[in-house]
Design a protein around this motif. Structure first.
Motif, PDB file in Angstrom:
ATOM      1  N   ARG A 370       0.845  -1.192   0.000  1.00  0.00           N
ATOM      2  CA  ARG A 370       0.000   0.000   0.000  1.00  0.00           C
ATOM      3  C   ARG A 370       0.879   1.241   0.000  1.00  0.00           C
ATOM      4  N   LEU A 371       0.266   2.359  -0.317  1.00  0.00           N
ATOM      5  CA  LEU A 371       1.010   3.616  -0.329  1.00  0.00           C
ATOM      6  C   LEU A 371       1.672   3.874   1.019  1.00  0.00           C
ATOM      7  N   ASP A 372       0.975   3.597   2.120  1.00  0.00           N
ATOM      8  CA  ASP A 372       1.546   3.819   3.449  1.00  0.00           C
ATOM      9  C   ASP A 372       2.893   3.119   3.612  1.00  0.00           C
ATOM     10  N   ASP A 373       3.007   1.924   3.022  1.00  0.00           N
ATOM     11  CA  ASP A 373       4.266   1.184   3.126  1.00  0.00           C
ATOM     12  C   ASP A 373       5.401   1.953   2.444  1.00  0.00           C
ATOM     13  N   GLU A 397      -4.748   4.882 -11.117  1.00  0.00           N
ATOM     14  CA  GLU A 397      -5.852   5.797 -10.840  1.00  0.00           C
ATOM     15  C   GLU A 397      -6.452   5.599  -9.457  1.00  0.00           C
ATOM     16  N   SER A 398      -6.376   4.392  -8.913  1.00  0.00           N
ATOM     17  CA  SER A 398      -7.004   4.116  -7.621  1.00  0.00           C
ATOM     18  C   SER A 398      -6.297   4.812  -6.464  1.00  0.00           C
ATOM     19  N   CYS A 399      -5.022   5.154  -6.639  1.00  0.00           N
ATOM     20  CA  CYS A 399      -4.292   5.783  -5.527  1.00  0.00           C
ATOM     21  C   CYS A 399      -3.421   6.952  -5.984  1.00  0.00           C
ATOM     22  N   ALA A 400      -3.621   7.416  -7.221  1.00  0.00           N
ATOM     23  CA  ALA A 400      -2.778   8.489  -7.748  1.00  0.00           C
ATOM     24  C   ALA A 400      -2.900   9.763  -6.917  1.00  0.00           C
ATOM     25  N   ALA A 401      -4.121  10.113  -6.501  1.00  0.00           N
ATOM     26  CA  ALA A 401      -4.303  11.347  -5.733  1.00  0.00           C
ATOM     27  C   ALA A 401      -3.585  11.268  -4.393  1.00  0.00           C
ATOM     28  N   SER A 402      -3.672  10.121  -3.729  1.00  0.00           N
ATOM     29  CA  SER A 402      -2.987   9.952  -2.439  1.00  0.00           C
ATOM     30  C   SER A 402      -1.472   9.962  -2.631  1.00  0.00           C
ATOM     31  N   ALA A 427      -2.949  14.705 -15.792  1.00  0.00           N
ATOM     32  CA  ALA A 427      -3.869  13.669 -15.324  1.00  0.00           C
ATOM     33  C   ALA A 427      -5.312  14.159 -15.398  1.00  0.00           C
ATOM     34  N   SER A 428      -6.239  13.229 -15.514  1.00  0.00           N
ATOM     35  CA  SER A 428      -7.659  13.606 -15.575  1.00  0.00           C
ATOM     36  C   SER A 428      -8.182  14.042 -14.212  1.00  0.00           C
ATOM     37  N   ASP A 429      -7.580  13.568 -13.145  1.00  0.00           N
ATOM     38  CA  ASP A 429      -8.025  13.878 -11.783  1.00  0.00           C
ATOM     39  C   ASP A 429      -7.435  15.222 -11.339  1.00  0.00           C
ATOM     40  N   GLU A 430      -8.305  16.180 -11.036  1.00  0.00           N
ATOM     41  CA  GLU A 430      -7.835  17.497 -10.608  1.00  0.00           C
ATOM     42  C   GLU A 430      -7.031  17.431  -9.319  1.00  0.00           C
ATOM     43  N   HIS A 431      -7.387  16.540  -8.428  1.00  0.00           N
ATOM     44  CA  HIS A 431      -6.662  16.435  -7.159  1.00  0.00           C
ATOM     45  C   HIS A 431      -5.213  16.023  -7.391  1.00  0.00           C
ATOM     46  N   VAL A 432      -4.998  15.158  -8.384  1.00  0.00           N
ATOM     47  CA  VAL A 432      -3.634  14.753  -8.738  1.00  0.00           C
ATOM     48  C   VAL A 432      -2.868  15.953  -9.284  1.00  0.00           C
TER      49      VAL A 432
END
Length: 691
Positions: A370-373, A397-402, A427-432
């Motif tokens: 996971r990203l946390d790791d 895409e499932s974790c790009a913003a994080s 990226a399509s996601d504004e948060h990213v």
């Protein structure tokens, strides 16, 4: 993986980085969302009325002022519809002020369960014109209505003298809920509740354990003005088993009011009980002795993993026992492991022995790493390979913003990281895109960061526009001159929070945004909510237009505004723009105001006025006392730190507290503390390892 071709694009990337912002093609504005029809809005209200808060309710709040007509109609519907609409108007906040006339009408309803929520919502939406109607409700036959009106009046900055008689009377009530509500509202008044201290002393004598804790909290918020209550409070802490339920609140009150050494003893006593986990954070804030370390280390052996985590996060690298305790959690159940990994990362290089156990845990997990790791591994050993593991997730895409958020906080350097961040700006996601733009600016002041932020100011999502405007001011500051024209447009956004954030950003751009002073004056001339007016007033003080006559006149008018923060900001802006002392009288009251933004703004102004000797101690107290519980926002300490930094070398007494905050887990607070420490005491900063 984009970084595999990094070597072959060195020249291209260097060329891209060299292209000025003006060389970018002008982006198209996003197509606006279609406004819902009246029938669609009424359907959403019906959905919310039937209990679907995540459906109709969520959508209505997201629409902001566009939903207010439908919600106002709903106020005159059946009981369930009215209840739903009242709650949603409160969530919309200042953008719902158009509903105020209907809400004021509901204050005359025969049902107290209609009058009370209507009163509270008038406070939540900032309806200052409703103050006379709310004041009349202080004589309502219903205690619920009286206290709801008092709550609204406190929020609307009404004089403490107006509500104190109601609150002190309610303290004597036999109904527990009434006394509890009164105690909480006295705490909200802070220093202004000092006249209620005799009533609090009287009520302490026979208060239940829960009420005693609430009264202790009120005394602590009042501060030094509550010294007369300390004997009664100390006496209560010595009573029977019930004292365990309020020992921590009593200790914090003793500390806040008089720095009473008994507070430390009480917290040590609380930390030694089964219920004492809530005392750990305040104990560590007040006492960094070996005895305090030992008290927290005992909790590292607790059976509950969340208790172990709290002790570990509180101690950090101050104890060698933290790492073994977290490694034990890493061998526990899935919940314990999920808690342990980020905490190990927070220890940084001191947790090198955890690198292999974390990798083993990653490989053993059924669903993979996971990203946390990856974040934990980077914090412990910030190598290029560890950074690349995080940047690779930008393509997922499932974790790009994080992942982008993590990169923004970690700021890993290196060309490979920059390449990945630049690619993610599309990226399509504004948060990213948002997080990557800020990361690029933090890492190397990249010239493509600000243009990306300017494009995001045109987002269809108001929360995104607000966040971007806020970070343009906070992160880019004077370097964001190119964003000023778009920020001026956002001064007239449909959402008040966006307008306020945009005004704040223009202020932080500073004198280079001087062309914005006329639009800012137009904002002040309009019927704007207090949060927008306060931000616009502050911006004018920071921009300091060359022709200040018109600005000074506007600022002087704001000294009579019903909102205390607007008045305080106006007094400060007058000093900054013209050295005008017209707000001096306002500042005296503001230094003891109930809300910390008002107190800290007034402190800055009082320092500019005459280097008032009360200012630095007041700001240091904010650093020492705010969020002692460890469960609240750090906004007060961030504001106090920045104010101290602007005072400079004269704030040298704050250096010890700033050193403590330089490594705080709150990244924004830590960064502000390091900057302030360098401005105030460069030697202390160097000694604390601040670069």
């Amino acid at each position: 993986m984009r970084t595999l071709i990094a070597a072959s694009v060195l020249t291209v990337v260097a060329g891209v980085a060299a292209v000025p912002a003006t060389g970018q093609p002008a982006p198209e504005s996003p197509k606006p969302h279609r406004s819902p029809s009246e029938a669609e809005l009424d359907a959403l209200v019906s959905d919310a009325r039937n209990g679907n808060g995540w459906g109709g309710g969520y959508k209505l709040v997201a629409l902001g002022s566009a939903a207010v007509p439908a919600l106002t109609r709903g106020l005159w519907g059946d009981t369930a519809t009215r209840r739903a609409c009242v709650g949603l108007l409160a969530q919309i906040g200042p953008d719902a002020r158009a509903a105020a006339p209907s809400l004021v009408r509901l204050l005359g309803d025969e049902n107290p369960e209609v009058r009370a929520p209507a009163a509270r919502v008038l406070g939540a939406i900032g309806a200052h014109r409703a103050v006379p109607a709310l004041t009349k409700l202080l004589d309502d036959p219903s205690a619920l209505v009286r206290l709801s009106a008092a709550e609204a009046l406190i929020t609307l900055d009404a004089s403490a003298g107006v509500v104190l008689p109601v609150l002190t009377k309610a303290l004597k009530a036999e109904q527990p809920d009434e006394a509890h509500a009164a105690a909480r509202l006295l705490a909200d008044l802070g220093p202004e509740a000092a006249p209620a201290v005799p009533a609090i002393i009287d009520r302490l004598a026979d208060a239940s354990p829960l009420l005693t804790g609430l009264l202790a909290d009120a005394l602590g918020r009042i501060g030094p003005g509550a010294r007369d209550a300390l004997p009664a409070l100390r006496a209560r802490t010595k009573e029977g088993t019930g004292a365990a339920l309020y020992r921590t609140q009593a200790a914090l009150a003793l500390w806040r009011v008089d720095r009473d050494p008994a507070a430390v003893a009480l917290l040590h006593g609380a930390a030694g009980t089964k219920e004492g986990v809530s005392s750990l954070a305040p104990l560590w804030r007040i006492d960094r002795s070996k005895e305090a370390v030992a008290a927290l280390e005992r909790w590292l052996k607790a059976e509950d993993s969340s208790d172990v985590m709290l002790a570990a996060e509180t101690l950090g690298t101050a104890s060698d026992a933290v790492l073994p305790a977290l490694l034990r959690l890493l061998k526990g159940d899935s919940t314990a492991r999920a808690l342990a990994v980020p905490a190990l990362g927070e220890l940084g290089p001191a947790a090198r022995d955890a690198l292999e156990p974390i990798r083993q845990n990653m490989n053993a997990r059924r669903r993979g790493p996971r990203l946390d790791d990856f974040v934990a591994l980077y914090r412990i050993a910030p190598t290029p390979a560890a950074a690349r593991a995080i940047t690779d997730l930008l393509e997922d895409e499932s974790c790009a913003a994080s992942a982008a958020e993590a990169l923004k906080e970690l700021r890993p350097a290196g060309l490979a990281v920059v390449i990945e961040l630049l690619a993610a700006l599309d990226a399509s996601d504004e948060h990213v895109r948002f997080a990557c733009a800020v990361a690029l600016w933090r890492i190397e002041r990249h010239p493509r960061a600000l243009p990306a932020m300017i494009r995001l100011l045109r987002s269809n999502e108001p929360r995104m526009r607000e966040a971007v405007a806020t970070d343009i001011g906070r992160e880019f500051g004077p370097d964001a001159k190119a964003a000023a024209p778009e920020l001026v447009k956002r001064l007239f956004d449909p959402f008040a929070s966006v307008r306020a954030a945009s005004a704040g950003a223009l202020g932080r751009v500073g004198p280079d945004a001087r062309d914005a002073f006329q639009p800012l004056l137009a904002v002040l001339d309009g019927d704007e909510p207090a949060l927008v007016q306060a931000a616009a007033v502050e911006a004018l003080g920071l921009i300091r237009p060359a022709d200040s006559g018109e600005v000074v006149d506007a600022l002087k008018r704001k000294l009579k505004h019903p909102d205390a923060l607007v008045r305080a900001q106006a007094a400060l802006a007058l000093l900054r723009t013209a050295g005008d002392r017209a707000g001096e009288r306002e500042l005296e009251a503001a230094l003891e105001w109930r809300a910390h933004p008002v107190r800290i703004t007034a402190a800055e102004a009082a320092w500019l006025l005459n280097k008032d000797a009360r200012v630095v101690p007041l700001l240091i107290r904010a650093l020492e006392e705010s969020n002692l519980e460890g469960t609240r926002s750090e906004d007060e300490r961030r504001m106090a730190v920045r104010a101290l930094g602007r005072i400079g070398a004269d704030a040298k007494d704050a250096a010890p507290e700033l050193v403590k905050l330089a490594g705080h887990r709150d990244a924004a607070l830590a960064a502000a503390a390091r900057a302030a420490l360098k401005a105030i005491d460069p030697e202390a900063a160097k000694g604390a390892g601040v670069k």
